[in-house]
Design a protein around this motif. Structure first.
Motif, PDB file in Angstrom:
ATOM      1  N   GLU A 187      31.268 -42.415  27.393  1.00  0.00           N
ATOM      2  CA  GLU A 187      31.120 -40.971  27.594  1.00  0.00           C
ATOM      3  C   GLU A 187      30.166 -40.348  26.586  1.00  0.00           C
ATOM      4  N   ILE A 188      30.158 -40.854  25.351  1.00  0.00           N
ATOM      5  CA  ILE A 188      29.260 -40.305  24.329  1.00  0.00           C
ATOM      6  C   ILE A 188      27.805 -40.487  24.737  1.00  0.00           C
ATOM      7  N   ILE A 189      27.478 -41.688  25.206  1.00  0.00           N
ATOM      8  CA  ILE A 189      26.103 -41.962  25.647  1.00  0.00           C
ATOM      9  C   ILE A 189      25.780 -41.152  26.895  1.00  0.00           C
ATOM     10  N   GLY A 190      26.720 -41.100  27.830  1.00  0.00           N
ATOM     11  CA  GLY A 190      26.495 -40.353  29.065  1.00  0.00           C
ATOM     12  C   GLY A 190      26.252 -38.879  28.814  1.00  0.00           C
ATOM     13  N   LYS A 191      27.000 -38.302  27.895  1.00  0.00           N
ATOM     14  CA  LYS A 191      26.848 -36.875  27.595  1.00  0.00           C
ATOM     15  C   LYS A 191      25.494 -36.599  26.943  1.00  0.00           C
ATOM     16  N   GLN A 192      25.086 -37.459  25.995  1.00  0.00           N
ATOM     17  CA  GLN A 192      23.787 -37.265  25.345  1.00  0.00           C
ATOM     18  C   GLN A 192      22.650 -37.432  26.351  1.00  0.00           C
ATOM     19  N   PHE A 193      22.788 -38.399  27.244  1.00  0.00           N
ATOM     20  CA  PHE A 193      21.769 -38.600  28.277  1.00  0.00           C
ATOM     21  C   PHE A 193      21.651 -37.348  29.142  1.00  0.00           C
ATOM     22  N   ALA A 194      22.799 -36.769  29.505  1.00  0.00           N
ATOM     23  CA  ALA A 194      22.787 -35.561  30.333  1.00  0.00           C
ATOM     24  C   ALA A 194      22.128 -34.399  29.594  1.00  0.00           C
ATOM     25  N   GLU A 195      22.420 -34.257  28.289  1.00  0.00           N
ATOM     26  CA  GLU A 195      21.849 -33.158  27.511  1.00  0.00           C
ATOM     27  C   GLU A 195      20.331 -33.271  27.416  1.00  0.00           C
ATOM     28  N   VAL A 196      19.854 -34.488  27.157  1.00  0.00           N
ATOM     29  CA  VAL A 196      18.405 -34.682  27.027  1.00  0.00           C
ATOM     30  C   VAL A 196      17.722 -34.578  28.387  1.00  0.00           C
ATOM     31  N   LEU A 197      18.335 -35.159  29.409  1.00  0.00           N
ATOM     32  CA  LEU A 197      17.751 -35.103  30.744  1.00  0.00           C
ATOM     33  C   LEU A 197      17.671 -33.668  31.245  1.00  0.00           C
ATOM     34  N   ALA A 198      18.676 -32.843  30.910  1.00  0.00           N
ATOM     35  CA  ALA A 198      18.693 -31.449  31.349  1.00  0.00           C
ATOM     36  C   ALA A 198      17.466 -30.682  30.852  1.00  0.00           C
ATOM     37  N   LYS A 199      16.927 -31.103  29.700  1.00  0.00           N
ATOM     38  CA  LYS A 199      15.745 -30.441  29.136  1.00  0.00           C
ATOM     39  C   LYS A 199      14.445 -31.066  29.639  1.00  0.00           C
ATOM     40  N   ASN A 200      14.555 -32.151  30.416  1.00  0.00           N
ATOM     41  CA  ASN A 200      13.350 -32.877  30.840  1.00  0.00           C
ATOM     42  C   ASN A 200      13.359 -33.194  32.333  1.00  0.00           C
ATOM     43  N   VAL A 201      14.002 -32.360  33.120  1.00  0.00           N
ATOM     44  CA  VAL A 201      14.014 -32.574  34.568  1.00  0.00           C
ATOM     45  C   VAL A 201      12.628 -32.262  35.126  1.00  0.00           C
ATOM     46  N   THR A 202      11.977 -33.278  35.689  1.00  0.00           N
ATOM     47  CA  THR A 202      10.621 -33.105  36.207  1.00  0.00           C
ATOM     48  C   THR A 202      10.487 -33.521  37.670  1.00  0.00           C
ATOM     49  N   ALA A 225      12.886 -34.275  41.678  1.00  0.00           N
ATOM     50  CA  ALA A 225      14.141 -34.185  42.422  1.00  0.00           C
ATOM     51  C   ALA A 225      15.073 -35.335  42.042  1.00  0.00           C
ATOM     52  N   GLU A 226      14.487 -36.508  41.740  1.00  0.00           N
ATOM     53  CA  GLU A 226      15.301 -37.661  41.338  1.00  0.00           C
ATOM     54  C   GLU A 226      16.016 -37.392  40.018  1.00  0.00           C
ATOM     55  N   ASP A 227      15.298 -36.740  39.071  1.00  0.00           N
ATOM     56  CA  ASP A 227      15.915 -36.396  37.790  1.00  0.00           C
ATOM     57  C   ASP A 227      17.096 -35.446  37.992  1.00  0.00           C
ATOM     58  N   LYS A 228      16.906 -34.473  38.856  1.00  0.00           N
ATOM     59  CA  LYS A 228      17.971 -33.498  39.093  1.00  0.00           C
ATOM     60  C   LYS A 228      19.180 -34.163  39.748  1.00  0.00           C
ATOM     61  N   LYS A 229      18.927 -35.076  40.677  1.00  0.00           N
ATOM     62  CA  LYS A 229      20.019 -35.804  41.345  1.00  0.00           C
ATOM     63  C   LYS A 229      20.776 -36.660  40.332  1.00  0.00           C
ATOM     64  N   LEU A 230      20.047 -37.322  39.435  1.00  0.00           N
ATOM     65  CA  LEU A 230      20.674 -38.145  38.404  1.00  0.00           C
ATOM     66  C   LEU A 230      21.521 -37.286  37.471  1.00  0.00           C
ATOM     67  N   LEU A 231      20.989 -36.125  37.100  1.00  0.00           N
ATOM     68  CA  LEU A 231      21.733 -35.224  36.223  1.00  0.00           C
ATOM     69  C   LEU A 231      23.033 -34.776  36.892  1.00  0.00           C
ATOM     70  N   GLU A 232      22.961 -34.485  38.183  1.00  0.00           N
ATOM     71  CA  GLU A 232      24.172 -34.111  38.927  1.00  0.00           C
ATOM     72  C   GLU A 232      25.205 -35.235  38.864  1.00  0.00           C
ATOM     73  N   SER A 233      24.756 -36.476  39.021  1.00  0.00           N
ATOM     74  CA  SER A 233      25.690 -37.614  39.014  1.00  0.00           C
ATOM     75  C   SER A 233      26.325 -37.805  37.640  1.00  0.00           C
ATOM     76  N   LEU A 234      25.551 -37.564  36.560  1.00  0.00           N
ATOM     77  CA  LEU A 234      26.097 -37.673  35.208  1.00  0.00           C
ATOM     78  C   LEU A 234      27.151 -36.595  34.959  1.00  0.00           C
ATOM     79  N   ILE A 235      26.884 -35.396  35.434  1.00  0.00           N
ATOM     80  CA  ILE A 235      27.835 -34.295  35.274  1.00  0.00           C
ATOM     81  C   ILE A 235      29.154 -34.625  35.962  1.00  0.00           C
ATOM     82  N   ASN A 236      29.051 -35.175  37.157  1.00  0.00           N
ATOM     83  CA  ASN A 236      30.269 -35.532  37.907  1.00  0.00           C
ATOM     84  C   ASN A 236      30.991 -36.728  37.284  1.00  0.00           C
TER      85      ASN A 236
END
Length: 570
Positions: free
Chosen positions: A159-174, A176-187
């Motif tokens: 969960e620690i790695i997943g949360k950090q990945f989500a935080e960094v990805l949220a600032k670098n969504v470029t 539709a695939e990035d946004k879909k991945l971010l949604e999956s991490l949140i869930n």
């Protein structure tokens, strides 16, 4: 018999004495360790490290010797000592602590995967809390999306790695695939959606929109003469905004424009933001200074007022505020798009990066390097250059090794045409001028990528941009030959009696962009803006806010036949 008994008694006494000496030595060393005198503790533990059948402290001495070395800053020494303990006695009762310290050293050295692997070797449940704290501290320092992506793939349940990945990805969504991945991490990790995908309220339209400009105009100290003022760029920007409001009103977009002088005083900003007038504003341009930003962003979130930063490239200015935008591209986007451009324009798949000591330069360089690697470019040098070391650029690029008959250099330590390009992640004239001078000396085909800000500085002669294959990122480029530019130019000169500066153009363009967004998509234009794709600019090449809250459409320009032209938009 008597002599034999004497020998036995002497030997026993010696053994006891030796044992007592080990006790004393270890006790003294441990006292020094507890007192934080790590340099003396290291010296005291050292003779106890050597294995002896009468020395029960060998492993413990080795362990505290390693910890003392770590606390002295000798991480390589500590790492070797801990590894030696593991090699000699992998079943020692303190081996979990050894692994914990080794993981800490790996993390300190940036060896994140090795650190995580070492932590996996710790099976004692008593360490779970400490492991989580160490891992969280280490992983929080990782800001590279691709590193975290690989880490999450390998440690998908963490969960620690997943949360950090989500935080960094949220600032670098470029994408539709990035946004879909971010949604999956949140869930997957049950994260609070609004912290990673902040959303604006449902929009609505108005007959008239209130727009505020929140800048330190310092009106009370302005010289009434027509001479250039200290804050001229802000005055120019505001004049451009006013001209755009007139244009929008004629087009049926009703804008009520208000200017507020912050006087570069945080108390005054707080008083201004407490007024109902600003609380009911639909859009704010500003603030100008970073120290004012936190106050304005808190106000923006609390009152759901959209803000636009006209000049900044820093995503720190907007963070996770769904109401905050950068008019400029972020430094992250500038770096990544520059790497994509170079990768598509050179056959030689190697490059260099030179950058200054500022945070913006570092962000540009890091993102260029990451994207360049992803695109198959080999970064052979990534060099931070303090101003006092700019001479080293010439040493790297233009130290000659061979000369012709006229003593002109024909070959260099860096072989001619050996790399495809150089990215100069800096607007410091000392740095980029030295790179350009070095390339001119070399006389080869290395492509240089820089910034449009170089043009305004006039450090480099215009013809050199053409002869030396220099390409510039230019989000604010406006082609003066286009009819809309000519129309703007004429209106501005008639109204203000002088030619418009780059900042006046910026004010006009930003007001035109967001004024039309208010008209088309309402007060909370966020969703409409994100779905608009590429938006044509009035003066510039345009904008794209599809997956971010900064402009991700970046033109690249070069000098050709006496003027700058767009060669590509990314």
């Amino acid at each position: 018999m008597r002599n034999l008994l004497f020998v036995v008694l002497f030997s026993s006494s010696f053994t006891v004495l030796a044992q007592t000496d080990y006790n004393r030595l270890y006790s003294n060393a441990k006292d020094l360790y507890k007192q934080g005198k790590y340099n003396l503790a290291m010296e005291s533990f050292k003779p106890l490290v050597i294995y002896d059948q009468n020395n029960p402290y060998s492993e413990y001495a080795s362990f505290y010797y390693a910890v003392s070395a770590y606390n002295q800053g000798y991480k390589a020494v500590a790492k070797d000592a801990f590894n030696q303990i593991k090699k000699q006695n992998s079943r020692w009762d303190k081996i979990n602590e050894v692994n914990f310290w080794l993981a800490k050293i790996h993390f300190d050295n940036g060896d994140y995967f090795q650190g995580l692997k070492t932590l996996q070797a710790i099976e004692d449940k008593k360490f779970e809390k400490d492991i989580s704290a160490l891992k969280a501290q280490a992983v929080s320092k990782i800001t590279d999306v691709e590193t975290l992506r690989m880490m999450q793939e390998e440690y998908g349940k963490d969960e620690i790695i997943g949360k950090q990945f989500a935080e960094v990805l949220a600032k670098n969504v470029t994408s539709a695939e990035d946004k879909k991945l971010l949604e999956s991490l949140i869930n997957k990790y049950n994260l609070k959606r609004s912290e990673y995908l902040p959303e604006a309220p449902k929009t609505f339209h108005k007959d008239r929109y209130a727009v505020a400009v929140l800048f330190p105009f310092n009106v009370s100290s302005l010289d009434p003469t027509p001479s250039k003022k200290r804050n001229q760029i802000l005055l120019d920007y505001y004049e451009g905004v006013k001209l755009a409001v007139d244009t929008l009103n004629r087009q049926g977009v009703n804008i009520s424009l208000r200017a507020y002088d912050t006087e570069r005083n945080t108390d005054r900003i707080k008083r201004l933001l407490a007024t109902d007038e600003l609380k009911n504003t639909d859009l704010i341009f500003g603030p100008f200074y970073p120290e004012e930003n936190k106050i304005v962003q808190e106000f923006s979130i609390a009152n759901r007022v959209n803000t636009v930063h006209p000049f900044s490239n820093s995503t720190d200015m907007i963070e996770n505020n769904p109401h905050a935008y950068l008019f400029q591209p972020s430094s992250e986007n500038l770096g990544r798009k520059s790497a994509e451009f170079l990768a598509g324009r050179t056959r030689r798949k190697s490059c260099m990066i030179f950058y200054g000591v500022g945070k913006k330069d570092s962000v540009l360089a890091a993102n260029f390097a990451a994207k360049a690697t992803e695109k198959g470019l080999r970064v052979v040098l990534k060099k931070k250059v303090p101003r006092e070391d700019v001479g080293k650029i010439l040493d790297i690029l233009a130290t000659p090794t061979e000369f012709d008959e006229f003593k002109y250099p024909t070959q260099f330590t860096l072989k001619k045409d050996s790399i495809g390009g150089i990215y100069v992640a800096s607007d410091d004239a000392l740095i980029y001028a030295k790179v350009v001078s070095s390339i001119e000396t070399r006389g080869d085909s290395i492509r240089v990528i820089g910034s449009e800000n170089w043009i305004d500085d006039n450090t480099i002669d215009l013809e050199k941009y053409q002869t030396l294959h220099i390409t510039l990122t230019a989000p604010n480029f406006a082609d003066p030959s286009k009819p809309k530019y000519i129309d703007f130019f004429n209106k501005f000169t008639r109204r203000y009696g002088r030619t418009p500066s780059a900042f006046a153009r910026m004010g006009f363009e930003s007001m035109m962009l967001f004024g039309k967004q208010l008209k088309e998509n309402g007060v909370f234009f966020q969703e409409g803006l994100s779905k608009s794709g590429n938006i044509p600019g009035y003066l510039t090449e345009g904008f794209n806010y599809e997956y971010s809250r900064d402009n991700s459409l970046i033109p690249f320009i070069s000098f050709d036949q006496g003027r700058f032209k767009v060669v590509e938009k990314k």
